[in-house]
Design a protein around this motif. Structure first.
Motif, PDB file in Angstrom:
ATOM      1  N   PHE A 118      -4.381  -8.258  -6.989  1.00 27.53           N
ATOM      2  CA  PHE A 118      -3.735  -8.973  -5.880  1.00 27.53           C
ATOM      3  C   PHE A 118      -2.320  -9.420  -6.255  1.00 27.53           C
ATOM      4  CE2 PHE A 118      -7.960  -9.162  -4.050  1.00 27.53           C
ATOM      5  CZ  PHE A 118      -7.707  -9.151  -2.684  1.00 27.53           C
ATOM      6  N   SER A 119      -2.138  -9.826  -7.487  1.00 21.55           N
ATOM      7  CA  SER A 119      -0.825 -10.342  -7.882  1.00 21.55           C
ATOM      8  C   SER A 119       0.263  -9.274  -7.845  1.00 21.55           C
ATOM      9  CB  SER A 119      -0.890 -10.953  -9.290  1.00 21.55           C
ATOM     10  OG  SER A 119      -0.963  -9.947 -10.293  1.00 21.55           O
ATOM     11  N   LYS A 120      -0.128  -7.998  -7.996  1.00 20.87           N
ATOM     12  CA  LYS A 120       0.862  -6.916  -8.009  1.00 20.87           C
ATOM     13  C   LYS A 120       1.178  -6.376  -6.613  1.00 20.87           C
ATOM     14  CE  LYS A 120       1.414  -6.736 -12.479  1.00 20.87           C
ATOM     15  NZ  LYS A 120       1.009  -5.577 -13.289  1.00 20.87           N
ATOM     16  N   LEU A 121       0.418  -6.755  -5.622  1.00 24.16           N
ATOM     17  CA  LEU A 121       0.619  -6.180  -4.283  1.00 24.16           C
ATOM     18  C   LEU A 121       2.008  -6.421  -3.697  1.00 24.16           C
ATOM     19  CD1 LEU A 121      -2.897  -6.921  -2.765  1.00 24.16           C
ATOM     20  CD2 LEU A 121      -1.970  -4.676  -3.396  1.00 24.16           C
ATOM     21  N   PRO A 122       2.655  -7.583  -3.945  1.00 28.16           N
ATOM     22  CA  PRO A 122       4.004  -7.759  -3.398  1.00 28.16           C
ATOM     23  C   PRO A 122       5.020  -6.744  -3.907  1.00 28.16           C
ATOM     24  CG  PRO A 122       3.074  -9.884  -4.007  1.00 28.16           C
ATOM     25  CD  PRO A 122       2.150  -8.829  -4.543  1.00 28.16           C
ATOM     26  N   LEU A 123       4.714  -6.073  -5.000  1.00 27.72           N
ATOM     27  CA  LEU A 123       5.630  -5.059  -5.530  1.00 27.72           C
ATOM     28  C   LEU A 123       5.668  -3.807  -4.659  1.00 27.72           C
ATOM     29  CD1 LEU A 123       4.714  -5.300  -9.320  1.00 27.72           C
ATOM     30  CD2 LEU A 123       6.676  -6.339  -8.161  1.00 27.72           C
ATOM     31  N   VAL A 124       4.578  -3.538  -3.937  1.00 28.98           N
ATOM     32  CA  VAL A 124       4.503  -2.291  -3.155  1.00 28.98           C
ATOM     33  C   VAL A 124       4.373  -2.512  -1.655  1.00 28.98           C
ATOM     34  CG1 VAL A 124       3.573  -0.928  -5.083  1.00 28.98           C
ATOM     35  CG2 VAL A 124       2.001  -2.116  -3.524  1.00 28.98           C
ATOM     36  N   LEU A 125       4.051  -3.733  -1.243  1.00 26.65           N
ATOM     37  CA  LEU A 125       3.852  -4.006   0.185  1.00 26.65           C
ATOM     38  C   LEU A 125       5.017  -4.815   0.748  1.00 26.65           C
ATOM     39  CD1 LEU A 125       0.059  -4.956   0.387  1.00 26.65           C
ATOM     40  CD2 LEU A 125       1.131  -2.818   1.135  1.00 26.65           C
ATOM     41  N   ALA A 126       5.627  -4.309   1.802  1.00 30.54           N
ATOM     42  CA  ALA A 126       6.671  -5.024   2.523  1.00 30.54           C
ATOM     43  C   ALA A 126       6.031  -5.918   3.581  1.00 30.54           C
ATOM     44  CB  ALA A 126       7.631  -4.026   3.172  1.00 30.54           C
ATOM     45  N   PRO A 127       6.773  -6.882   4.132  1.00 30.95           N
ATOM     46  CA  PRO A 127       6.223  -7.704   5.210  1.00 30.95           C
ATOM     47  C   PRO A 127       5.673  -6.847   6.348  1.00 30.95           C
ATOM     48  CG  PRO A 127       8.286  -8.627   4.452  1.00 30.95           C
ATOM     49  CD  PRO A 127       8.136  -7.309   3.748  1.00 30.95           C
ATOM     50  N   GLY A 128       4.494  -7.210   6.822  1.00 31.85           N
ATOM     51  CA  GLY A 128       3.845  -6.456   7.885  1.00 31.85           C
ATOM     52  C   GLY A 128       2.917  -5.365   7.385  1.00 31.85           C
ATOM     53  N   SER A 129       3.031  -4.993   6.111  1.00 30.12           N
ATOM     54  CA  SER A 129       2.176  -3.952   5.551  1.00 30.12           C
ATOM     55  C   SER A 129       0.752  -4.474   5.364  1.00 30.12           C
ATOM     56  CB  SER A 129       2.738  -3.464   4.215  1.00 30.12           C
ATOM     57  OG  SER A 129       4.023  -2.922   4.377  1.00 30.12           O
ATOM     58  N   LEU A 130      -0.179  -3.539   5.195  1.00 28.05           N
ATOM     59  CA  LEU A 130      -1.596  -3.881   5.178  1.00 28.05           C
ATOM     60  C   LEU A 130      -2.254  -3.623   3.833  1.00 28.05           C
ATOM     61  CD1 LEU A 130      -2.725  -2.306   8.587  1.00 28.05           C
ATOM     62  CD2 LEU A 130      -2.065  -4.693   8.156  1.00 28.05           C
ATOM     63  N   LEU A 131      -3.233  -4.441   3.514  1.00 28.72           N
ATOM     64  CA  LEU A 131      -4.172  -4.193   2.427  1.00 28.72           C
ATOM     65  C   LEU A 131      -5.528  -3.990   3.053  1.00 28.72           C
ATOM     66  CD1 LEU A 131      -5.292  -4.191  -0.502  1.00 28.72           C
ATOM     67  CD2 LEU A 131      -5.455  -6.698  -0.293  1.00 28.72           C
ATOM     68  N   LEU A 132      -6.162  -2.852   2.746  1.00 30.87           N
ATOM     69  CA  LEU A 132      -7.486  -2.533   3.276  1.00 30.87           C
ATOM     70  C   LEU A 132      -8.447  -2.345   2.107  1.00 30.87           C
ATOM     71  CD1 LEU A 132      -5.174  -0.541   4.908  1.00 30.87           C
ATOM     72  CD2 LEU A 132      -7.049  -0.651   6.535  1.00 30.87           C
ATOM     73  N   VAL A 133      -9.510  -3.137   2.106  1.00 28.70           N
ATOM     74  CA  VAL A 133     -10.485  -3.116   1.010  1.00 28.70           C
ATOM     75  C   VAL A 133     -11.857  -2.822   1.581  1.00 28.70           C
ATOM     76  CG1 VAL A 133     -11.639  -4.477  -0.771  1.00 28.70           C
ATOM     77  CG2 VAL A 133      -9.157  -4.700  -0.432  1.00 28.70           C
ATOM     78  N   TYR A 134     -12.494  -1.770   1.067  1.00 29.15           N
ATOM     79  CA  TYR A 134     -13.850  -1.412   1.484  1.00 29.15           C
ATOM     80  C   TYR A 134     -14.815  -1.724   0.354  1.00 29.15           C
ATOM     81  CZ  TYR A 134     -18.012   1.355   2.425  1.00 29.15           C
ATOM     82  OH  TYR A 134     -19.313   1.750   2.611  1.00 29.15           O
ATOM     83  N   GLY A 135     -15.957  -2.297   0.718  1.00 28.49           N
ATOM     84  CA  GLY A 135     -17.001  -2.555  -0.254  1.00 28.49           C
ATOM     85  C   GLY A 135     -17.793  -3.789   0.117  1.00 28.49           C
ATOM     86  N   PRO A 136     -18.767  -4.159  -0.717  1.00 29.04           N
ATOM     87  CA  PRO A 136     -19.586  -5.337  -0.430  1.00 29.04           C
ATOM     88  C   PRO A 136     -18.888  -6.619  -0.873  1.00 29.04           C
ATOM     89  CG  PRO A 136     -20.336  -4.308  -2.455  1.00 29.04           C
ATOM     90  CD  PRO A 136     -19.227  -3.442  -1.923  1.00 29.04           C
ATOM     91  N   VAL A 137     -19.113  -7.693  -0.130  1.00 28.77           N
ATOM     92  CA  VAL A 137     -18.642  -9.024  -0.520  1.00 28.77           C
ATOM     93  C   VAL A 137     -19.740 -10.033  -0.195  1.00 28.77           C
ATOM     94  CG1 VAL A 137     -16.180  -8.538  -0.212  1.00 28.77           C
ATOM     95  CG2 VAL A 137     -17.524  -9.432   1.722  1.00 28.77           C
ATOM     96  N   LYS A 138     -19.585 -11.234  -0.747  1.00 24.42           N
ATOM     97  CA  LYS A 138     -20.398 -12.375  -0.340  1.00 24.42           C
ATOM     98  C   LYS A 138     -19.586 -13.218   0.635  1.00 24.42           C
ATOM     99  CE  LYS A 138     -21.189 -13.748  -4.595  1.00 24.42           C
ATOM    100  NZ  LYS A 138     -21.662 -14.609  -5.704  1.00 24.42           N
TER     101      LYS A 138
END
Length: 211
Positions: A118-138
């Motif tokens: 998560f900490s590295k995401l600002p390096l590749v995502l511009a404002p308005g860009s999306l993070l999509l995560v698939y998998g199980p969570v609680k």
């Protein structure tokens, strides 16, 4: 190569269609997607064909690239460039994308690696860009279905540092990186497709990538 000799993650064939239905909606305005932890590459070759309007960039650890290359050679697509090396704990690529996608990875990573992701995401995502995560969570500390509880026991028996993560904790990590969750899609087999969006940068947003 004969199809029978290709590396195979059986769950991919079961979950790719439900995921693709959402990706076609969510990624309609996107032009470049970075997939983190592409595994065998089976998701990538399928999604690239379903999303021909964008470039699907795969990435993996060096020792896992051959499987992606094999699938790409067997099912080539103009919008599926060669895979790149990406170690979540190390240096990230020097480019911006419209979305980051990752599937079945956060419960495999250690807590520290999830935080680093998560900490590295600002390096590749511009404002308005999306993070999509698939998998199980609680959610609120509860597993989504008894199968996830059993799956978590299996994960931790295999690797004590792995485990199904709490959605609220992921939201906190995302917020620290400048992302706010905008969707929680319930998919088959007690999995989620979670969507966060990068917010306008404050002056210290990129500095968060160093924590």
């Amino acid at each position: 190569m004969n199809q029978q000799n290709l590396p195979d993650a059986p769950s991919t064939a079961r979950n790719r269609e439900p995921i693709a239905q959402h990706l076609q909606r969510l990624l309609k305005p996107c032009r470049k997607v970075l997939e983190v932890g592409s595994g065998t590459g089976q998701h990538a070759v399928y999604f690239a064909r379903q999303l021909s309007h964008l470039s699907w960039q795969t990435s993996e650890l060096p020792q896992n690239l051959d499987g992606i290359r094999t699938w790409r050679a067997t099912q080539p697509a103009a919008n599926l460039p060669p895979p790149i090396v990406l170690d979540v704990a190390a240096k990230w690529p020097q480019f911006k994308v419209d979305a980051v996608f990752t599937a079945n990875t956060l419960h495999i990573m250690s807590v520290d690696l999830v935080g680093n992701f998560f900490s590295k995401l600002p390096l590749v995502l511009a404002p308005g860009s999306l993070l999509l995560v698939y998998g199980p969570v609680k959610i609120a500390g509860e597993y989504i279905g008894s199968s996830n509880s059993a799956f978590n026991l299996w994960l931790q028996d295999r690797d004590p540092l792995s485990g199904i993560r709490d959605l609220e904790w992921l939201d906190q990590l995302a917020l620290k990186a400048g992302l706010i969750r905008i969707e929680n899609n319930f998919l088959p087999s007690n999995n989620q497709l979670l969507v966060w969006q990068m917010q306008p940068h404050s002056d210290d947003t990129l500095s968060r990538a160093l924590w």
